[in-house]
Design a protein around this motif. Structure first.
Motif, PDB file in Angstrom:
ATOM      1  N   HIS A 120      20.331  31.090  -6.778  1.00 37.77           N
ATOM      2  CA  HIS A 120      21.650  31.433  -7.299  1.00 37.77           C
ATOM      3  C   HIS A 120      22.690  31.415  -6.181  1.00 37.77           C
ATOM      4  CE1 HIS A 120      24.887  34.240  -8.635  1.00 37.77           C
ATOM      5  NE2 HIS A 120      24.764  33.534  -9.734  1.00 37.77           N
ATOM      6  N   GLU A 121      22.326  31.888  -5.002  1.00 32.51           N
ATOM      7  CA  GLU A 121      23.238  31.800  -3.866  1.00 32.51           C
ATOM      8  C   GLU A 121      23.518  30.340  -3.508  1.00 32.51           C
ATOM      9  OE1 GLU A 121      24.897  34.183  -2.121  1.00 32.51           O
ATOM     10  OE2 GLU A 121      24.236  35.527  -3.717  1.00 32.51           O
ATOM     11  N   LEU A 122      22.516  29.484  -3.676  1.00 29.61           N
ATOM     12  CA  LEU A 122      22.706  28.060  -3.391  1.00 29.61           C
ATOM     13  C   LEU A 122      23.724  27.448  -4.341  1.00 29.61           C
ATOM     14  CD1 LEU A 122      21.705  25.615  -1.704  1.00 29.61           C
ATOM     15  CD2 LEU A 122      20.021  25.202  -3.512  1.00 29.61           C
ATOM     16  N   TYR A 123      23.611  27.767  -5.635  1.00 26.83           N
ATOM     17  CA  TYR A 123      24.595  27.268  -6.604  1.00 26.83           C
ATOM     18  C   TYR A 123      25.995  27.792  -6.269  1.00 26.83           C
ATOM     19  CZ  TYR A 123      20.766  25.721  -9.644  1.00 26.83           C
ATOM     20  OH  TYR A 123      19.670  25.084 -10.152  1.00 26.83           O
ATOM     21  N   THR A 124      26.095  29.051  -5.870  1.00 26.15           N
ATOM     22  CA  THR A 124      27.395  29.636  -5.541  1.00 26.15           C
ATOM     23  C   THR A 124      28.031  28.919  -4.359  1.00 26.15           C
ATOM     24  OG1 THR A 124      26.629  31.800  -6.354  1.00 26.15           O
ATOM     25  CG2 THR A 124      28.569  31.772  -4.942  1.00 26.15           C
ATOM     26  N   ASP A 125      27.245  28.659  -3.312  1.00 27.41           N
ATOM     27  CA  ASP A 125      27.781  27.932  -2.155  1.00 27.41           C
ATOM     28  C   ASP A 125      28.228  26.532  -2.534  1.00 27.41           C
ATOM     29  OD1 ASP A 125      27.358  30.078  -0.563  1.00 27.41           O
ATOM     30  OD2 ASP A 125      25.682  29.244   0.564  1.00 27.41           O
ATOM     31  N   MET A 126      27.464  25.892  -3.394  1.00 25.53           N
ATOM     32  CA  MET A 126      27.781  24.518  -3.769  1.00 25.53           C
ATOM     33  C   MET A 126      29.071  24.462  -4.595  1.00 25.53           C
ATOM     34  SD  MET A 126      25.231  21.785  -5.508  1.00 25.53           S
ATOM     35  CE  MET A 126      25.050  22.848  -6.926  1.00 25.53           C
ATOM     36  N   VAL A 127      29.257  25.416  -5.516  1.00 28.50           N
ATOM     37  CA  VAL A 127      30.472  25.438  -6.329  1.00 28.50           C
ATOM     38  C   VAL A 127      31.687  25.810  -5.481  1.00 28.50           C
ATOM     39  CG1 VAL A 127      31.600  26.563  -8.287  1.00 28.50           C
ATOM     40  CG2 VAL A 127      29.197  25.933  -8.440  1.00 28.50           C
ATOM     41  N   ALA A 128      31.477  26.650  -4.462  1.00 25.32           N
ATOM     42  CA  ALA A 128      32.593  27.073  -3.614  1.00 25.32           C
ATOM     43  C   ALA A 128      32.912  26.045  -2.536  1.00 25.32           C
ATOM     44  CB  ALA A 128      32.276  28.428  -2.976  1.00 25.32           C
ATOM     45  N   PHE A 129      31.903  25.663  -1.756  1.00 21.70           N
ATOM     46  CA  PHE A 129      32.144  24.820  -0.585  1.00 21.70           C
ATOM     47  C   PHE A 129      31.796  23.347  -0.812  1.00 21.70           C
ATOM     48  CE2 PHE A 129      30.754  29.042   1.098  1.00 21.70           C
ATOM     49  CZ  PHE A 129      32.009  29.477   1.484  1.00 21.70           C
ATOM     50  N   GLY A 130      31.107  23.021  -1.890  1.00 25.48           N
ATOM     51  CA  GLY A 130      30.715  21.643  -2.136  1.00 25.48           C
ATOM     52  C   GLY A 130      29.405  21.269  -1.485  1.00 25.48           C
ATOM     53  N   THR A 131      28.884  22.094  -0.581  1.00 28.68           N
ATOM     54  CA  THR A 131      27.635  21.839   0.121  1.00 28.68           C
ATOM     55  C   THR A 131      26.838  23.136   0.191  1.00 28.68           C
ATOM     56  OG1 THR A 131      28.720  20.169   1.502  1.00 28.68           O
ATOM     57  CG2 THR A 131      26.587  20.980   2.249  1.00 28.68           C
ATOM     58  N   GLY A 132      25.576  23.059  -0.130  1.00 30.49           N
ATOM     59  CA  GLY A 132      24.689  24.207  -0.020  1.00 30.49           C
ATOM     60  C   GLY A 132      23.463  23.847   0.799  1.00 30.49           C
ATOM     61  N   CYS A 133      22.772  24.843   1.300  1.00 32.14           N
ATOM     62  CA  CYS A 133      21.586  24.590   2.124  1.00 32.14           C
ATOM     63  C   CYS A 133      20.581  25.713   1.888  1.00 32.14           C
ATOM     64  CB  CYS A 133      21.953  24.503   3.606  1.00 32.14           C
ATOM     65  SG  CYS A 133      20.542  24.257   4.702  1.00 32.14           S
ATOM     66  N   MET A 134      19.354  25.339   1.563  1.00 35.65           N
ATOM     67  CA  MET A 134      18.288  26.316   1.371  1.00 35.65           C
ATOM     68  C   MET A 134      17.045  25.860   2.127  1.00 35.65           C
ATOM     69  SD  MET A 134      16.816  28.058  -2.122  1.00 35.65           S
ATOM     70  CE  MET A 134      16.149  26.553  -2.826  1.00 35.65           C
ATOM     71  N   MET A 135      16.459  26.763   2.882  1.00 33.22           N
ATOM     72  CA  MET A 135      15.262  26.466   3.661  1.00 33.22           C
ATOM     73  C   MET A 135      14.033  26.906   2.891  1.00 33.22           C
ATOM     74  SD  MET A 135      14.442  27.526   7.619  1.00 33.22           S
ATOM     75  CE  MET A 135      13.110  26.727   8.516  1.00 33.22           C
ATOM     76  N   ILE A 136      12.989  26.070   2.906  1.00 27.19           N
ATOM     77  CA  ILE A 136      11.742  26.335   2.186  1.00 27.19           C
ATOM     78  C   ILE A 136      10.612  26.395   3.210  1.00 27.19           C
ATOM     79  CG2 ILE A 136      10.225  25.613   0.309  1.00 27.19           C
ATOM     80  CD1 ILE A 136      12.531  23.849  -0.699  1.00 27.19           C
ATOM     81  N   GLU A 137       9.994  27.565   3.342  1.00 31.72           N
ATOM     82  CA  GLU A 137       8.921  27.765   4.308  1.00 31.72           C
ATOM     83  C   GLU A 137       7.702  28.319   3.602  1.00 31.72           C
ATOM     84  OE1 GLU A 137      10.743  29.317   8.306  1.00 31.72           O
ATOM     85  OE2 GLU A 137      11.781  30.314   6.649  1.00 31.72           O
ATOM     86  N   ASP A 138       6.533  28.100   4.209  1.00 32.53           N
ATOM     87  CA  ASP A 138       5.332  28.719   3.664  1.00 32.53           C
ATOM     88  C   ASP A 138       5.251  30.163   4.134  1.00 32.53           C
ATOM     89  OD1 ASP A 138       4.884  28.171   6.267  1.00 32.53           O
ATOM     90  OD2 ASP A 138       2.905  27.306   6.006  1.00 32.53           O
TER      91      ASP A 138
END
Length: 527
Positions: A120-138
Motif C-alpha cells: 500500500h505504501e508502494l501504491y501511495t508513492d507511485m500515485v504521488a511521485f510517479g516512482t515507487g521502490c520496494m525491496m524483497i528479501e528472504d
C-alpha cells in the motif's frame, strides 16, 4: 568494483536526479505531507500541513492508492495464478495440481509476511511521485520480508531495454543498527561512533547492479547474477554479496521515453492543487472579514480600545453622533466557491475519482453497471500494463524463487523439468479488462438463439470451450470446476443410462405387442 568507482557512479546519478527532487518536494508538501522530506530536513513528529488549506488532493491520493491495492493485490481475493506455457503440459491434472499447490504456498507466504502494508505504501508513492521502490528479501522467520523505500533514498538506472537494473541507495541508520547488520566489517570511524554514541545516525551507501564478474561455475554469494555492495562516505567497501534476482521492484506510473523516473497523477494535477489551496486561503480570509469585519471608528469620539467581544462596553463622548460602523469589503464569496468547486472537479478527474466512485442515487440496470465498470477499467489499462510488467511479474518471480530455494514449495514432478511457467493475473482489475469477451458471448447467444429454431446454427458454438472460457474470464475457482476426464465419465454414464432406459422401453413395447398377438394366434390355430 572499488568503493571510489561506486562513489563516482552515485555522484553521477545524484546529479541527474536533482531536478526531480524539487518537484517531488512540492508534490509531497501539498499531497503527501508525511513524506515531505525530500529536500527539506524535518524533525520527526513535527507538523507538516502548514501549506494545505484544502484537503481534496490528500483524499483523492489516498482513494486512488487504496483502490489500486483493492483491485490489484487484495488479500481477500486471488490476484494471480500460474500455468505452463505448453498447453499439453498445462492440461495434465498432476501438473495442474502441482501449480495450484505452489500458488497456495505463495499466498500463504505473502499473507504471513508484511506484504499488504508495504505494498500500500508502494501504491501511495507511485500515485504521488510517479516512482515507487520496494525491496524483497528472504527472511528466516516469515520466509519473505518486504520494505518500501522512500523516494529520496533511491537512485535508479535503466538498461538498454528500459528496465531498471541498477539502484544506489543512501541510507540513514543508527550506528548501533549498522553494527548489528555488519559487525566488525564497519570502518573504524563508524565503529567508534557505535561505541560512544550508538543512537547517532550514520550514512551508508548500497549499490545493487548486474554482476560484471558473473561466474556460473561458482555457488558463492559473490558469483550471483546481481552484485550487492555496501560502502561508506569515504568509499570504503563494507560488505560484498549478491542476489539471484534483482531484489527491487520499481514501478513507474507513466514514463517519458527519455526519462528514467516516472510521472504521476499528482504531478498532472499539481497546478490545480496549488491554485485551490491559494484560493481556499483567500476565501477563508474573505469569510473572516465578512463574519468579523474591520470597524470604522471616529478618531475623537470614542475611548479606545474598541471592545468587540460579547458584552463589551465602548465609551463615547456625550452628544456625539458618530458611531462605530463595519467596513463593507464587497466580497463575492459564492463566485469564489464556484471556482473552487471547478478546481476540485479537475483534481478528482486527474485521480480518476469520478470513475472509481459511482454516482449516488442513480438507478442503473445490471448491464449499465457492467458497462461503467468496463469503461473504468479501460481508462486504467495503460497503468495496469506497466504495473504488471514492472511490479507484479518481478514480485511474483522473486517470491517463487525464494520459496523454491528454501524448499518450501512442493517437489515438482520429473516431467516438468525445463518447462516454462507463465503468470496469469486474475485480480478484479485484470478480470474486468476481459469483460468484453463475456459481453460478446452473451450478445451472440441472444442473437442466434431465435435463429436456432429455423436452422442448426448452434453447431457453430463449442459449448464446452465456451463454458471453460467464461469460467476463466470470470475467475471461477478451479476447485468447483470438473476436469475434462470427470466430465467425460459423467457423460458416458448418462449415455449408458439413456441406452439402458431405451432398451427397457423397447423390451416393454415388444412384450406388450407379444401379449396382443398371442390371442390372435390361438384363434387362428383353432380355426
Amino acid at each position: 568494483m572499488k568503493g571510489k568507482e561506486l562513489k563516482s557512479q552515485f555522484s553521477q546519478l545524484k546529479t541527474k536526479r536533482q531536478n526531480w527532487e524539487s518537484h517531488w518536494q512540492e508534490v509531497a508538501d501539498y499531497c503527501l505531507p508525511r513524506r515531505a522530506d525530500v529536500t527539506t530536513t524535518r524533525s520527526r513528529g513535527d507538523k507538516r500541513t502548514e501549506r494545505i488549506f484544502d484537503g481534496t488532493a490528500l483524499h483523492a491520493l489516498e482513494l486512488l492508492s487504496s483502490s489500486l491495492h483493492g483491485m490489484l493485490t487484495n488479500a481477500a481475493t486471488p490476484w494471480f495464478s500460474m500455468r505452463f506455457k505448453d498447453e499439453d503440459v498445462s492440461g495434465q491434472e498432476e501438473n495442474k495440481e502441482w501449480l495450484e499447490s505452489c500458488t497456495d504456498v505463495m499466498y500463504m507466504a505473502l499473507d504471513r509476511s508484511n506484504f499488504q502494508q508495504e505494498v500500500h505504501e508502494l501504491y501511495t508513492d507511485m500515485v504521488a511521485f510517479g516512482t515507487g521502490c520496494m525491496m524483497i528479501e528472504d527472511d528466516e522467520k516469515d520466509f519473505i520480508r518486504f520494505s518500501t523505500r522512500h523516494i529520496k533514498e533511491i537512485y535508479i538506472q535503466e538498461n538498454n531495454k528500459g528496465v531498471v537494473d541498477t539502484i544506489h541507495r543512501e541510507l540513514k541508520m543508527t550506528a548501533r543498527g549498522a553494527y548489528q547488520q555488519f559487525g566488525d566489517k564497519l570502518p573504524k570511524r563508524i565503529m567508534k561512533i557505535a561505541q560512544t554514541s550508538p543512537h547517532d545516525d550514520v550514512t551508508i551507501y548500497h549499490c545493487v547492479k548486474p554482476n560484471d564478474d558473473l561466474n556460473p561455475y561458482k555457488m558463492d554469494n559473490k558469483s550471483m547474477e546481481y552484485s550487492s555492495l555496501y560502502y561508506d562516505e569515504d568509499g570504503t567497501v563494507i560488505n560484498i554479496s549478491g542476489f539471484n534476482e534483482f531484489p527491487f521492484v520499481v514501478p513507474r506510473w507513466l514514463k517519458s521515453s527519455n526519462e528514467v523516473y516516472g510521472r504521476s497523477p499528482s504531478m498532472t494535477a499539481l497546478a490545480d492543487i496549488k491554485m485551490i489551496n491559494k484560493m481556499a486561503e483567500t476565501t477563508i480570509k474573505a469569510a473572516q472579514k465578512m463574519v468579523d469585519p474591520p470597524l470604522l471608528v471616529p478618531d475623537d469620539s470614542f475611548v479606545l480600545p474598541v471592545r468587540t467581544q460579547p458584552g463589551g462596553l465602548n465609551f463615547y463622548r456625550s452628544g456625539s453622533r458618530d458611531t462605530i460602523t463595519p467596513l463593507n469589503i464587497g466580497a463575492n464569496t459564492p463566485l469564489g466557491l464556484n471556482i473552487e468547486e471547478q478546481r476540485r472537479t479537475a483534481i478528482k478527474q486527474a485521480y480518476y475519482i469520478d470513475q472509481l466512485l459511482m454516482s449516488q442515487n442513480i438507478q442503473m440496470t445490471a448491464t449499465e453497471v457492467m458497462q461503467r465498470n468496463e469503461e473504468k477499467m479501460r481508462l486504467l489499462a495503460p497503468v495496469l500494463g506497466r504495473l504488471q510488467s514492472e511490479m507484479l511479474q518481478p514480485l511474483i518471480n522473486r517470491t517463487f524463487n525464494i520459496l523454491l530455494r528454501k524448499g518450501i514449495l512442493p517437489p515438482a514432478p520429473e516431467q516438468l523439468q525445463g518447462q516454462t511457467i507463465d503468470i496469469e493475473y486474475v485480480s478484479p482489475l485484470a478480470r474486468s479488462q476481459k469483460q468484453g469477451d463475456v459481453q460478446a458471448i452473451l450478445r451472440t447467444l441472444e442473437i442466434i438463439t431465435p435463429m436456432s429454431q429455423m436452422s442448426p446454427v448452434m453447431d457453430f458454438i463449442d459449448s464446452d470451450k465456451m463454458v471453460s472460457h467464461l469460467a476463466k474470464v470470470l475467475g471461477v475457482p478451479s476447485k468447483v470446476i470438473r476436469s475434462v476426464d470427470e466430465v467425460q465419465a459423467i457423460r458416458q454414464q448418462r449415455q449408458a443410462a439413456q441406452q439402458q432406459a431405451a432398451q427397457q422401453q423397447q423390451d416393454m413395447q415388444m412384450a406388450e405387442a407379444g401379449g396382443k398377438v398371442a390371442p390372435l394366434v390361438k384363434e387362428l390355430q383353432r380355426g
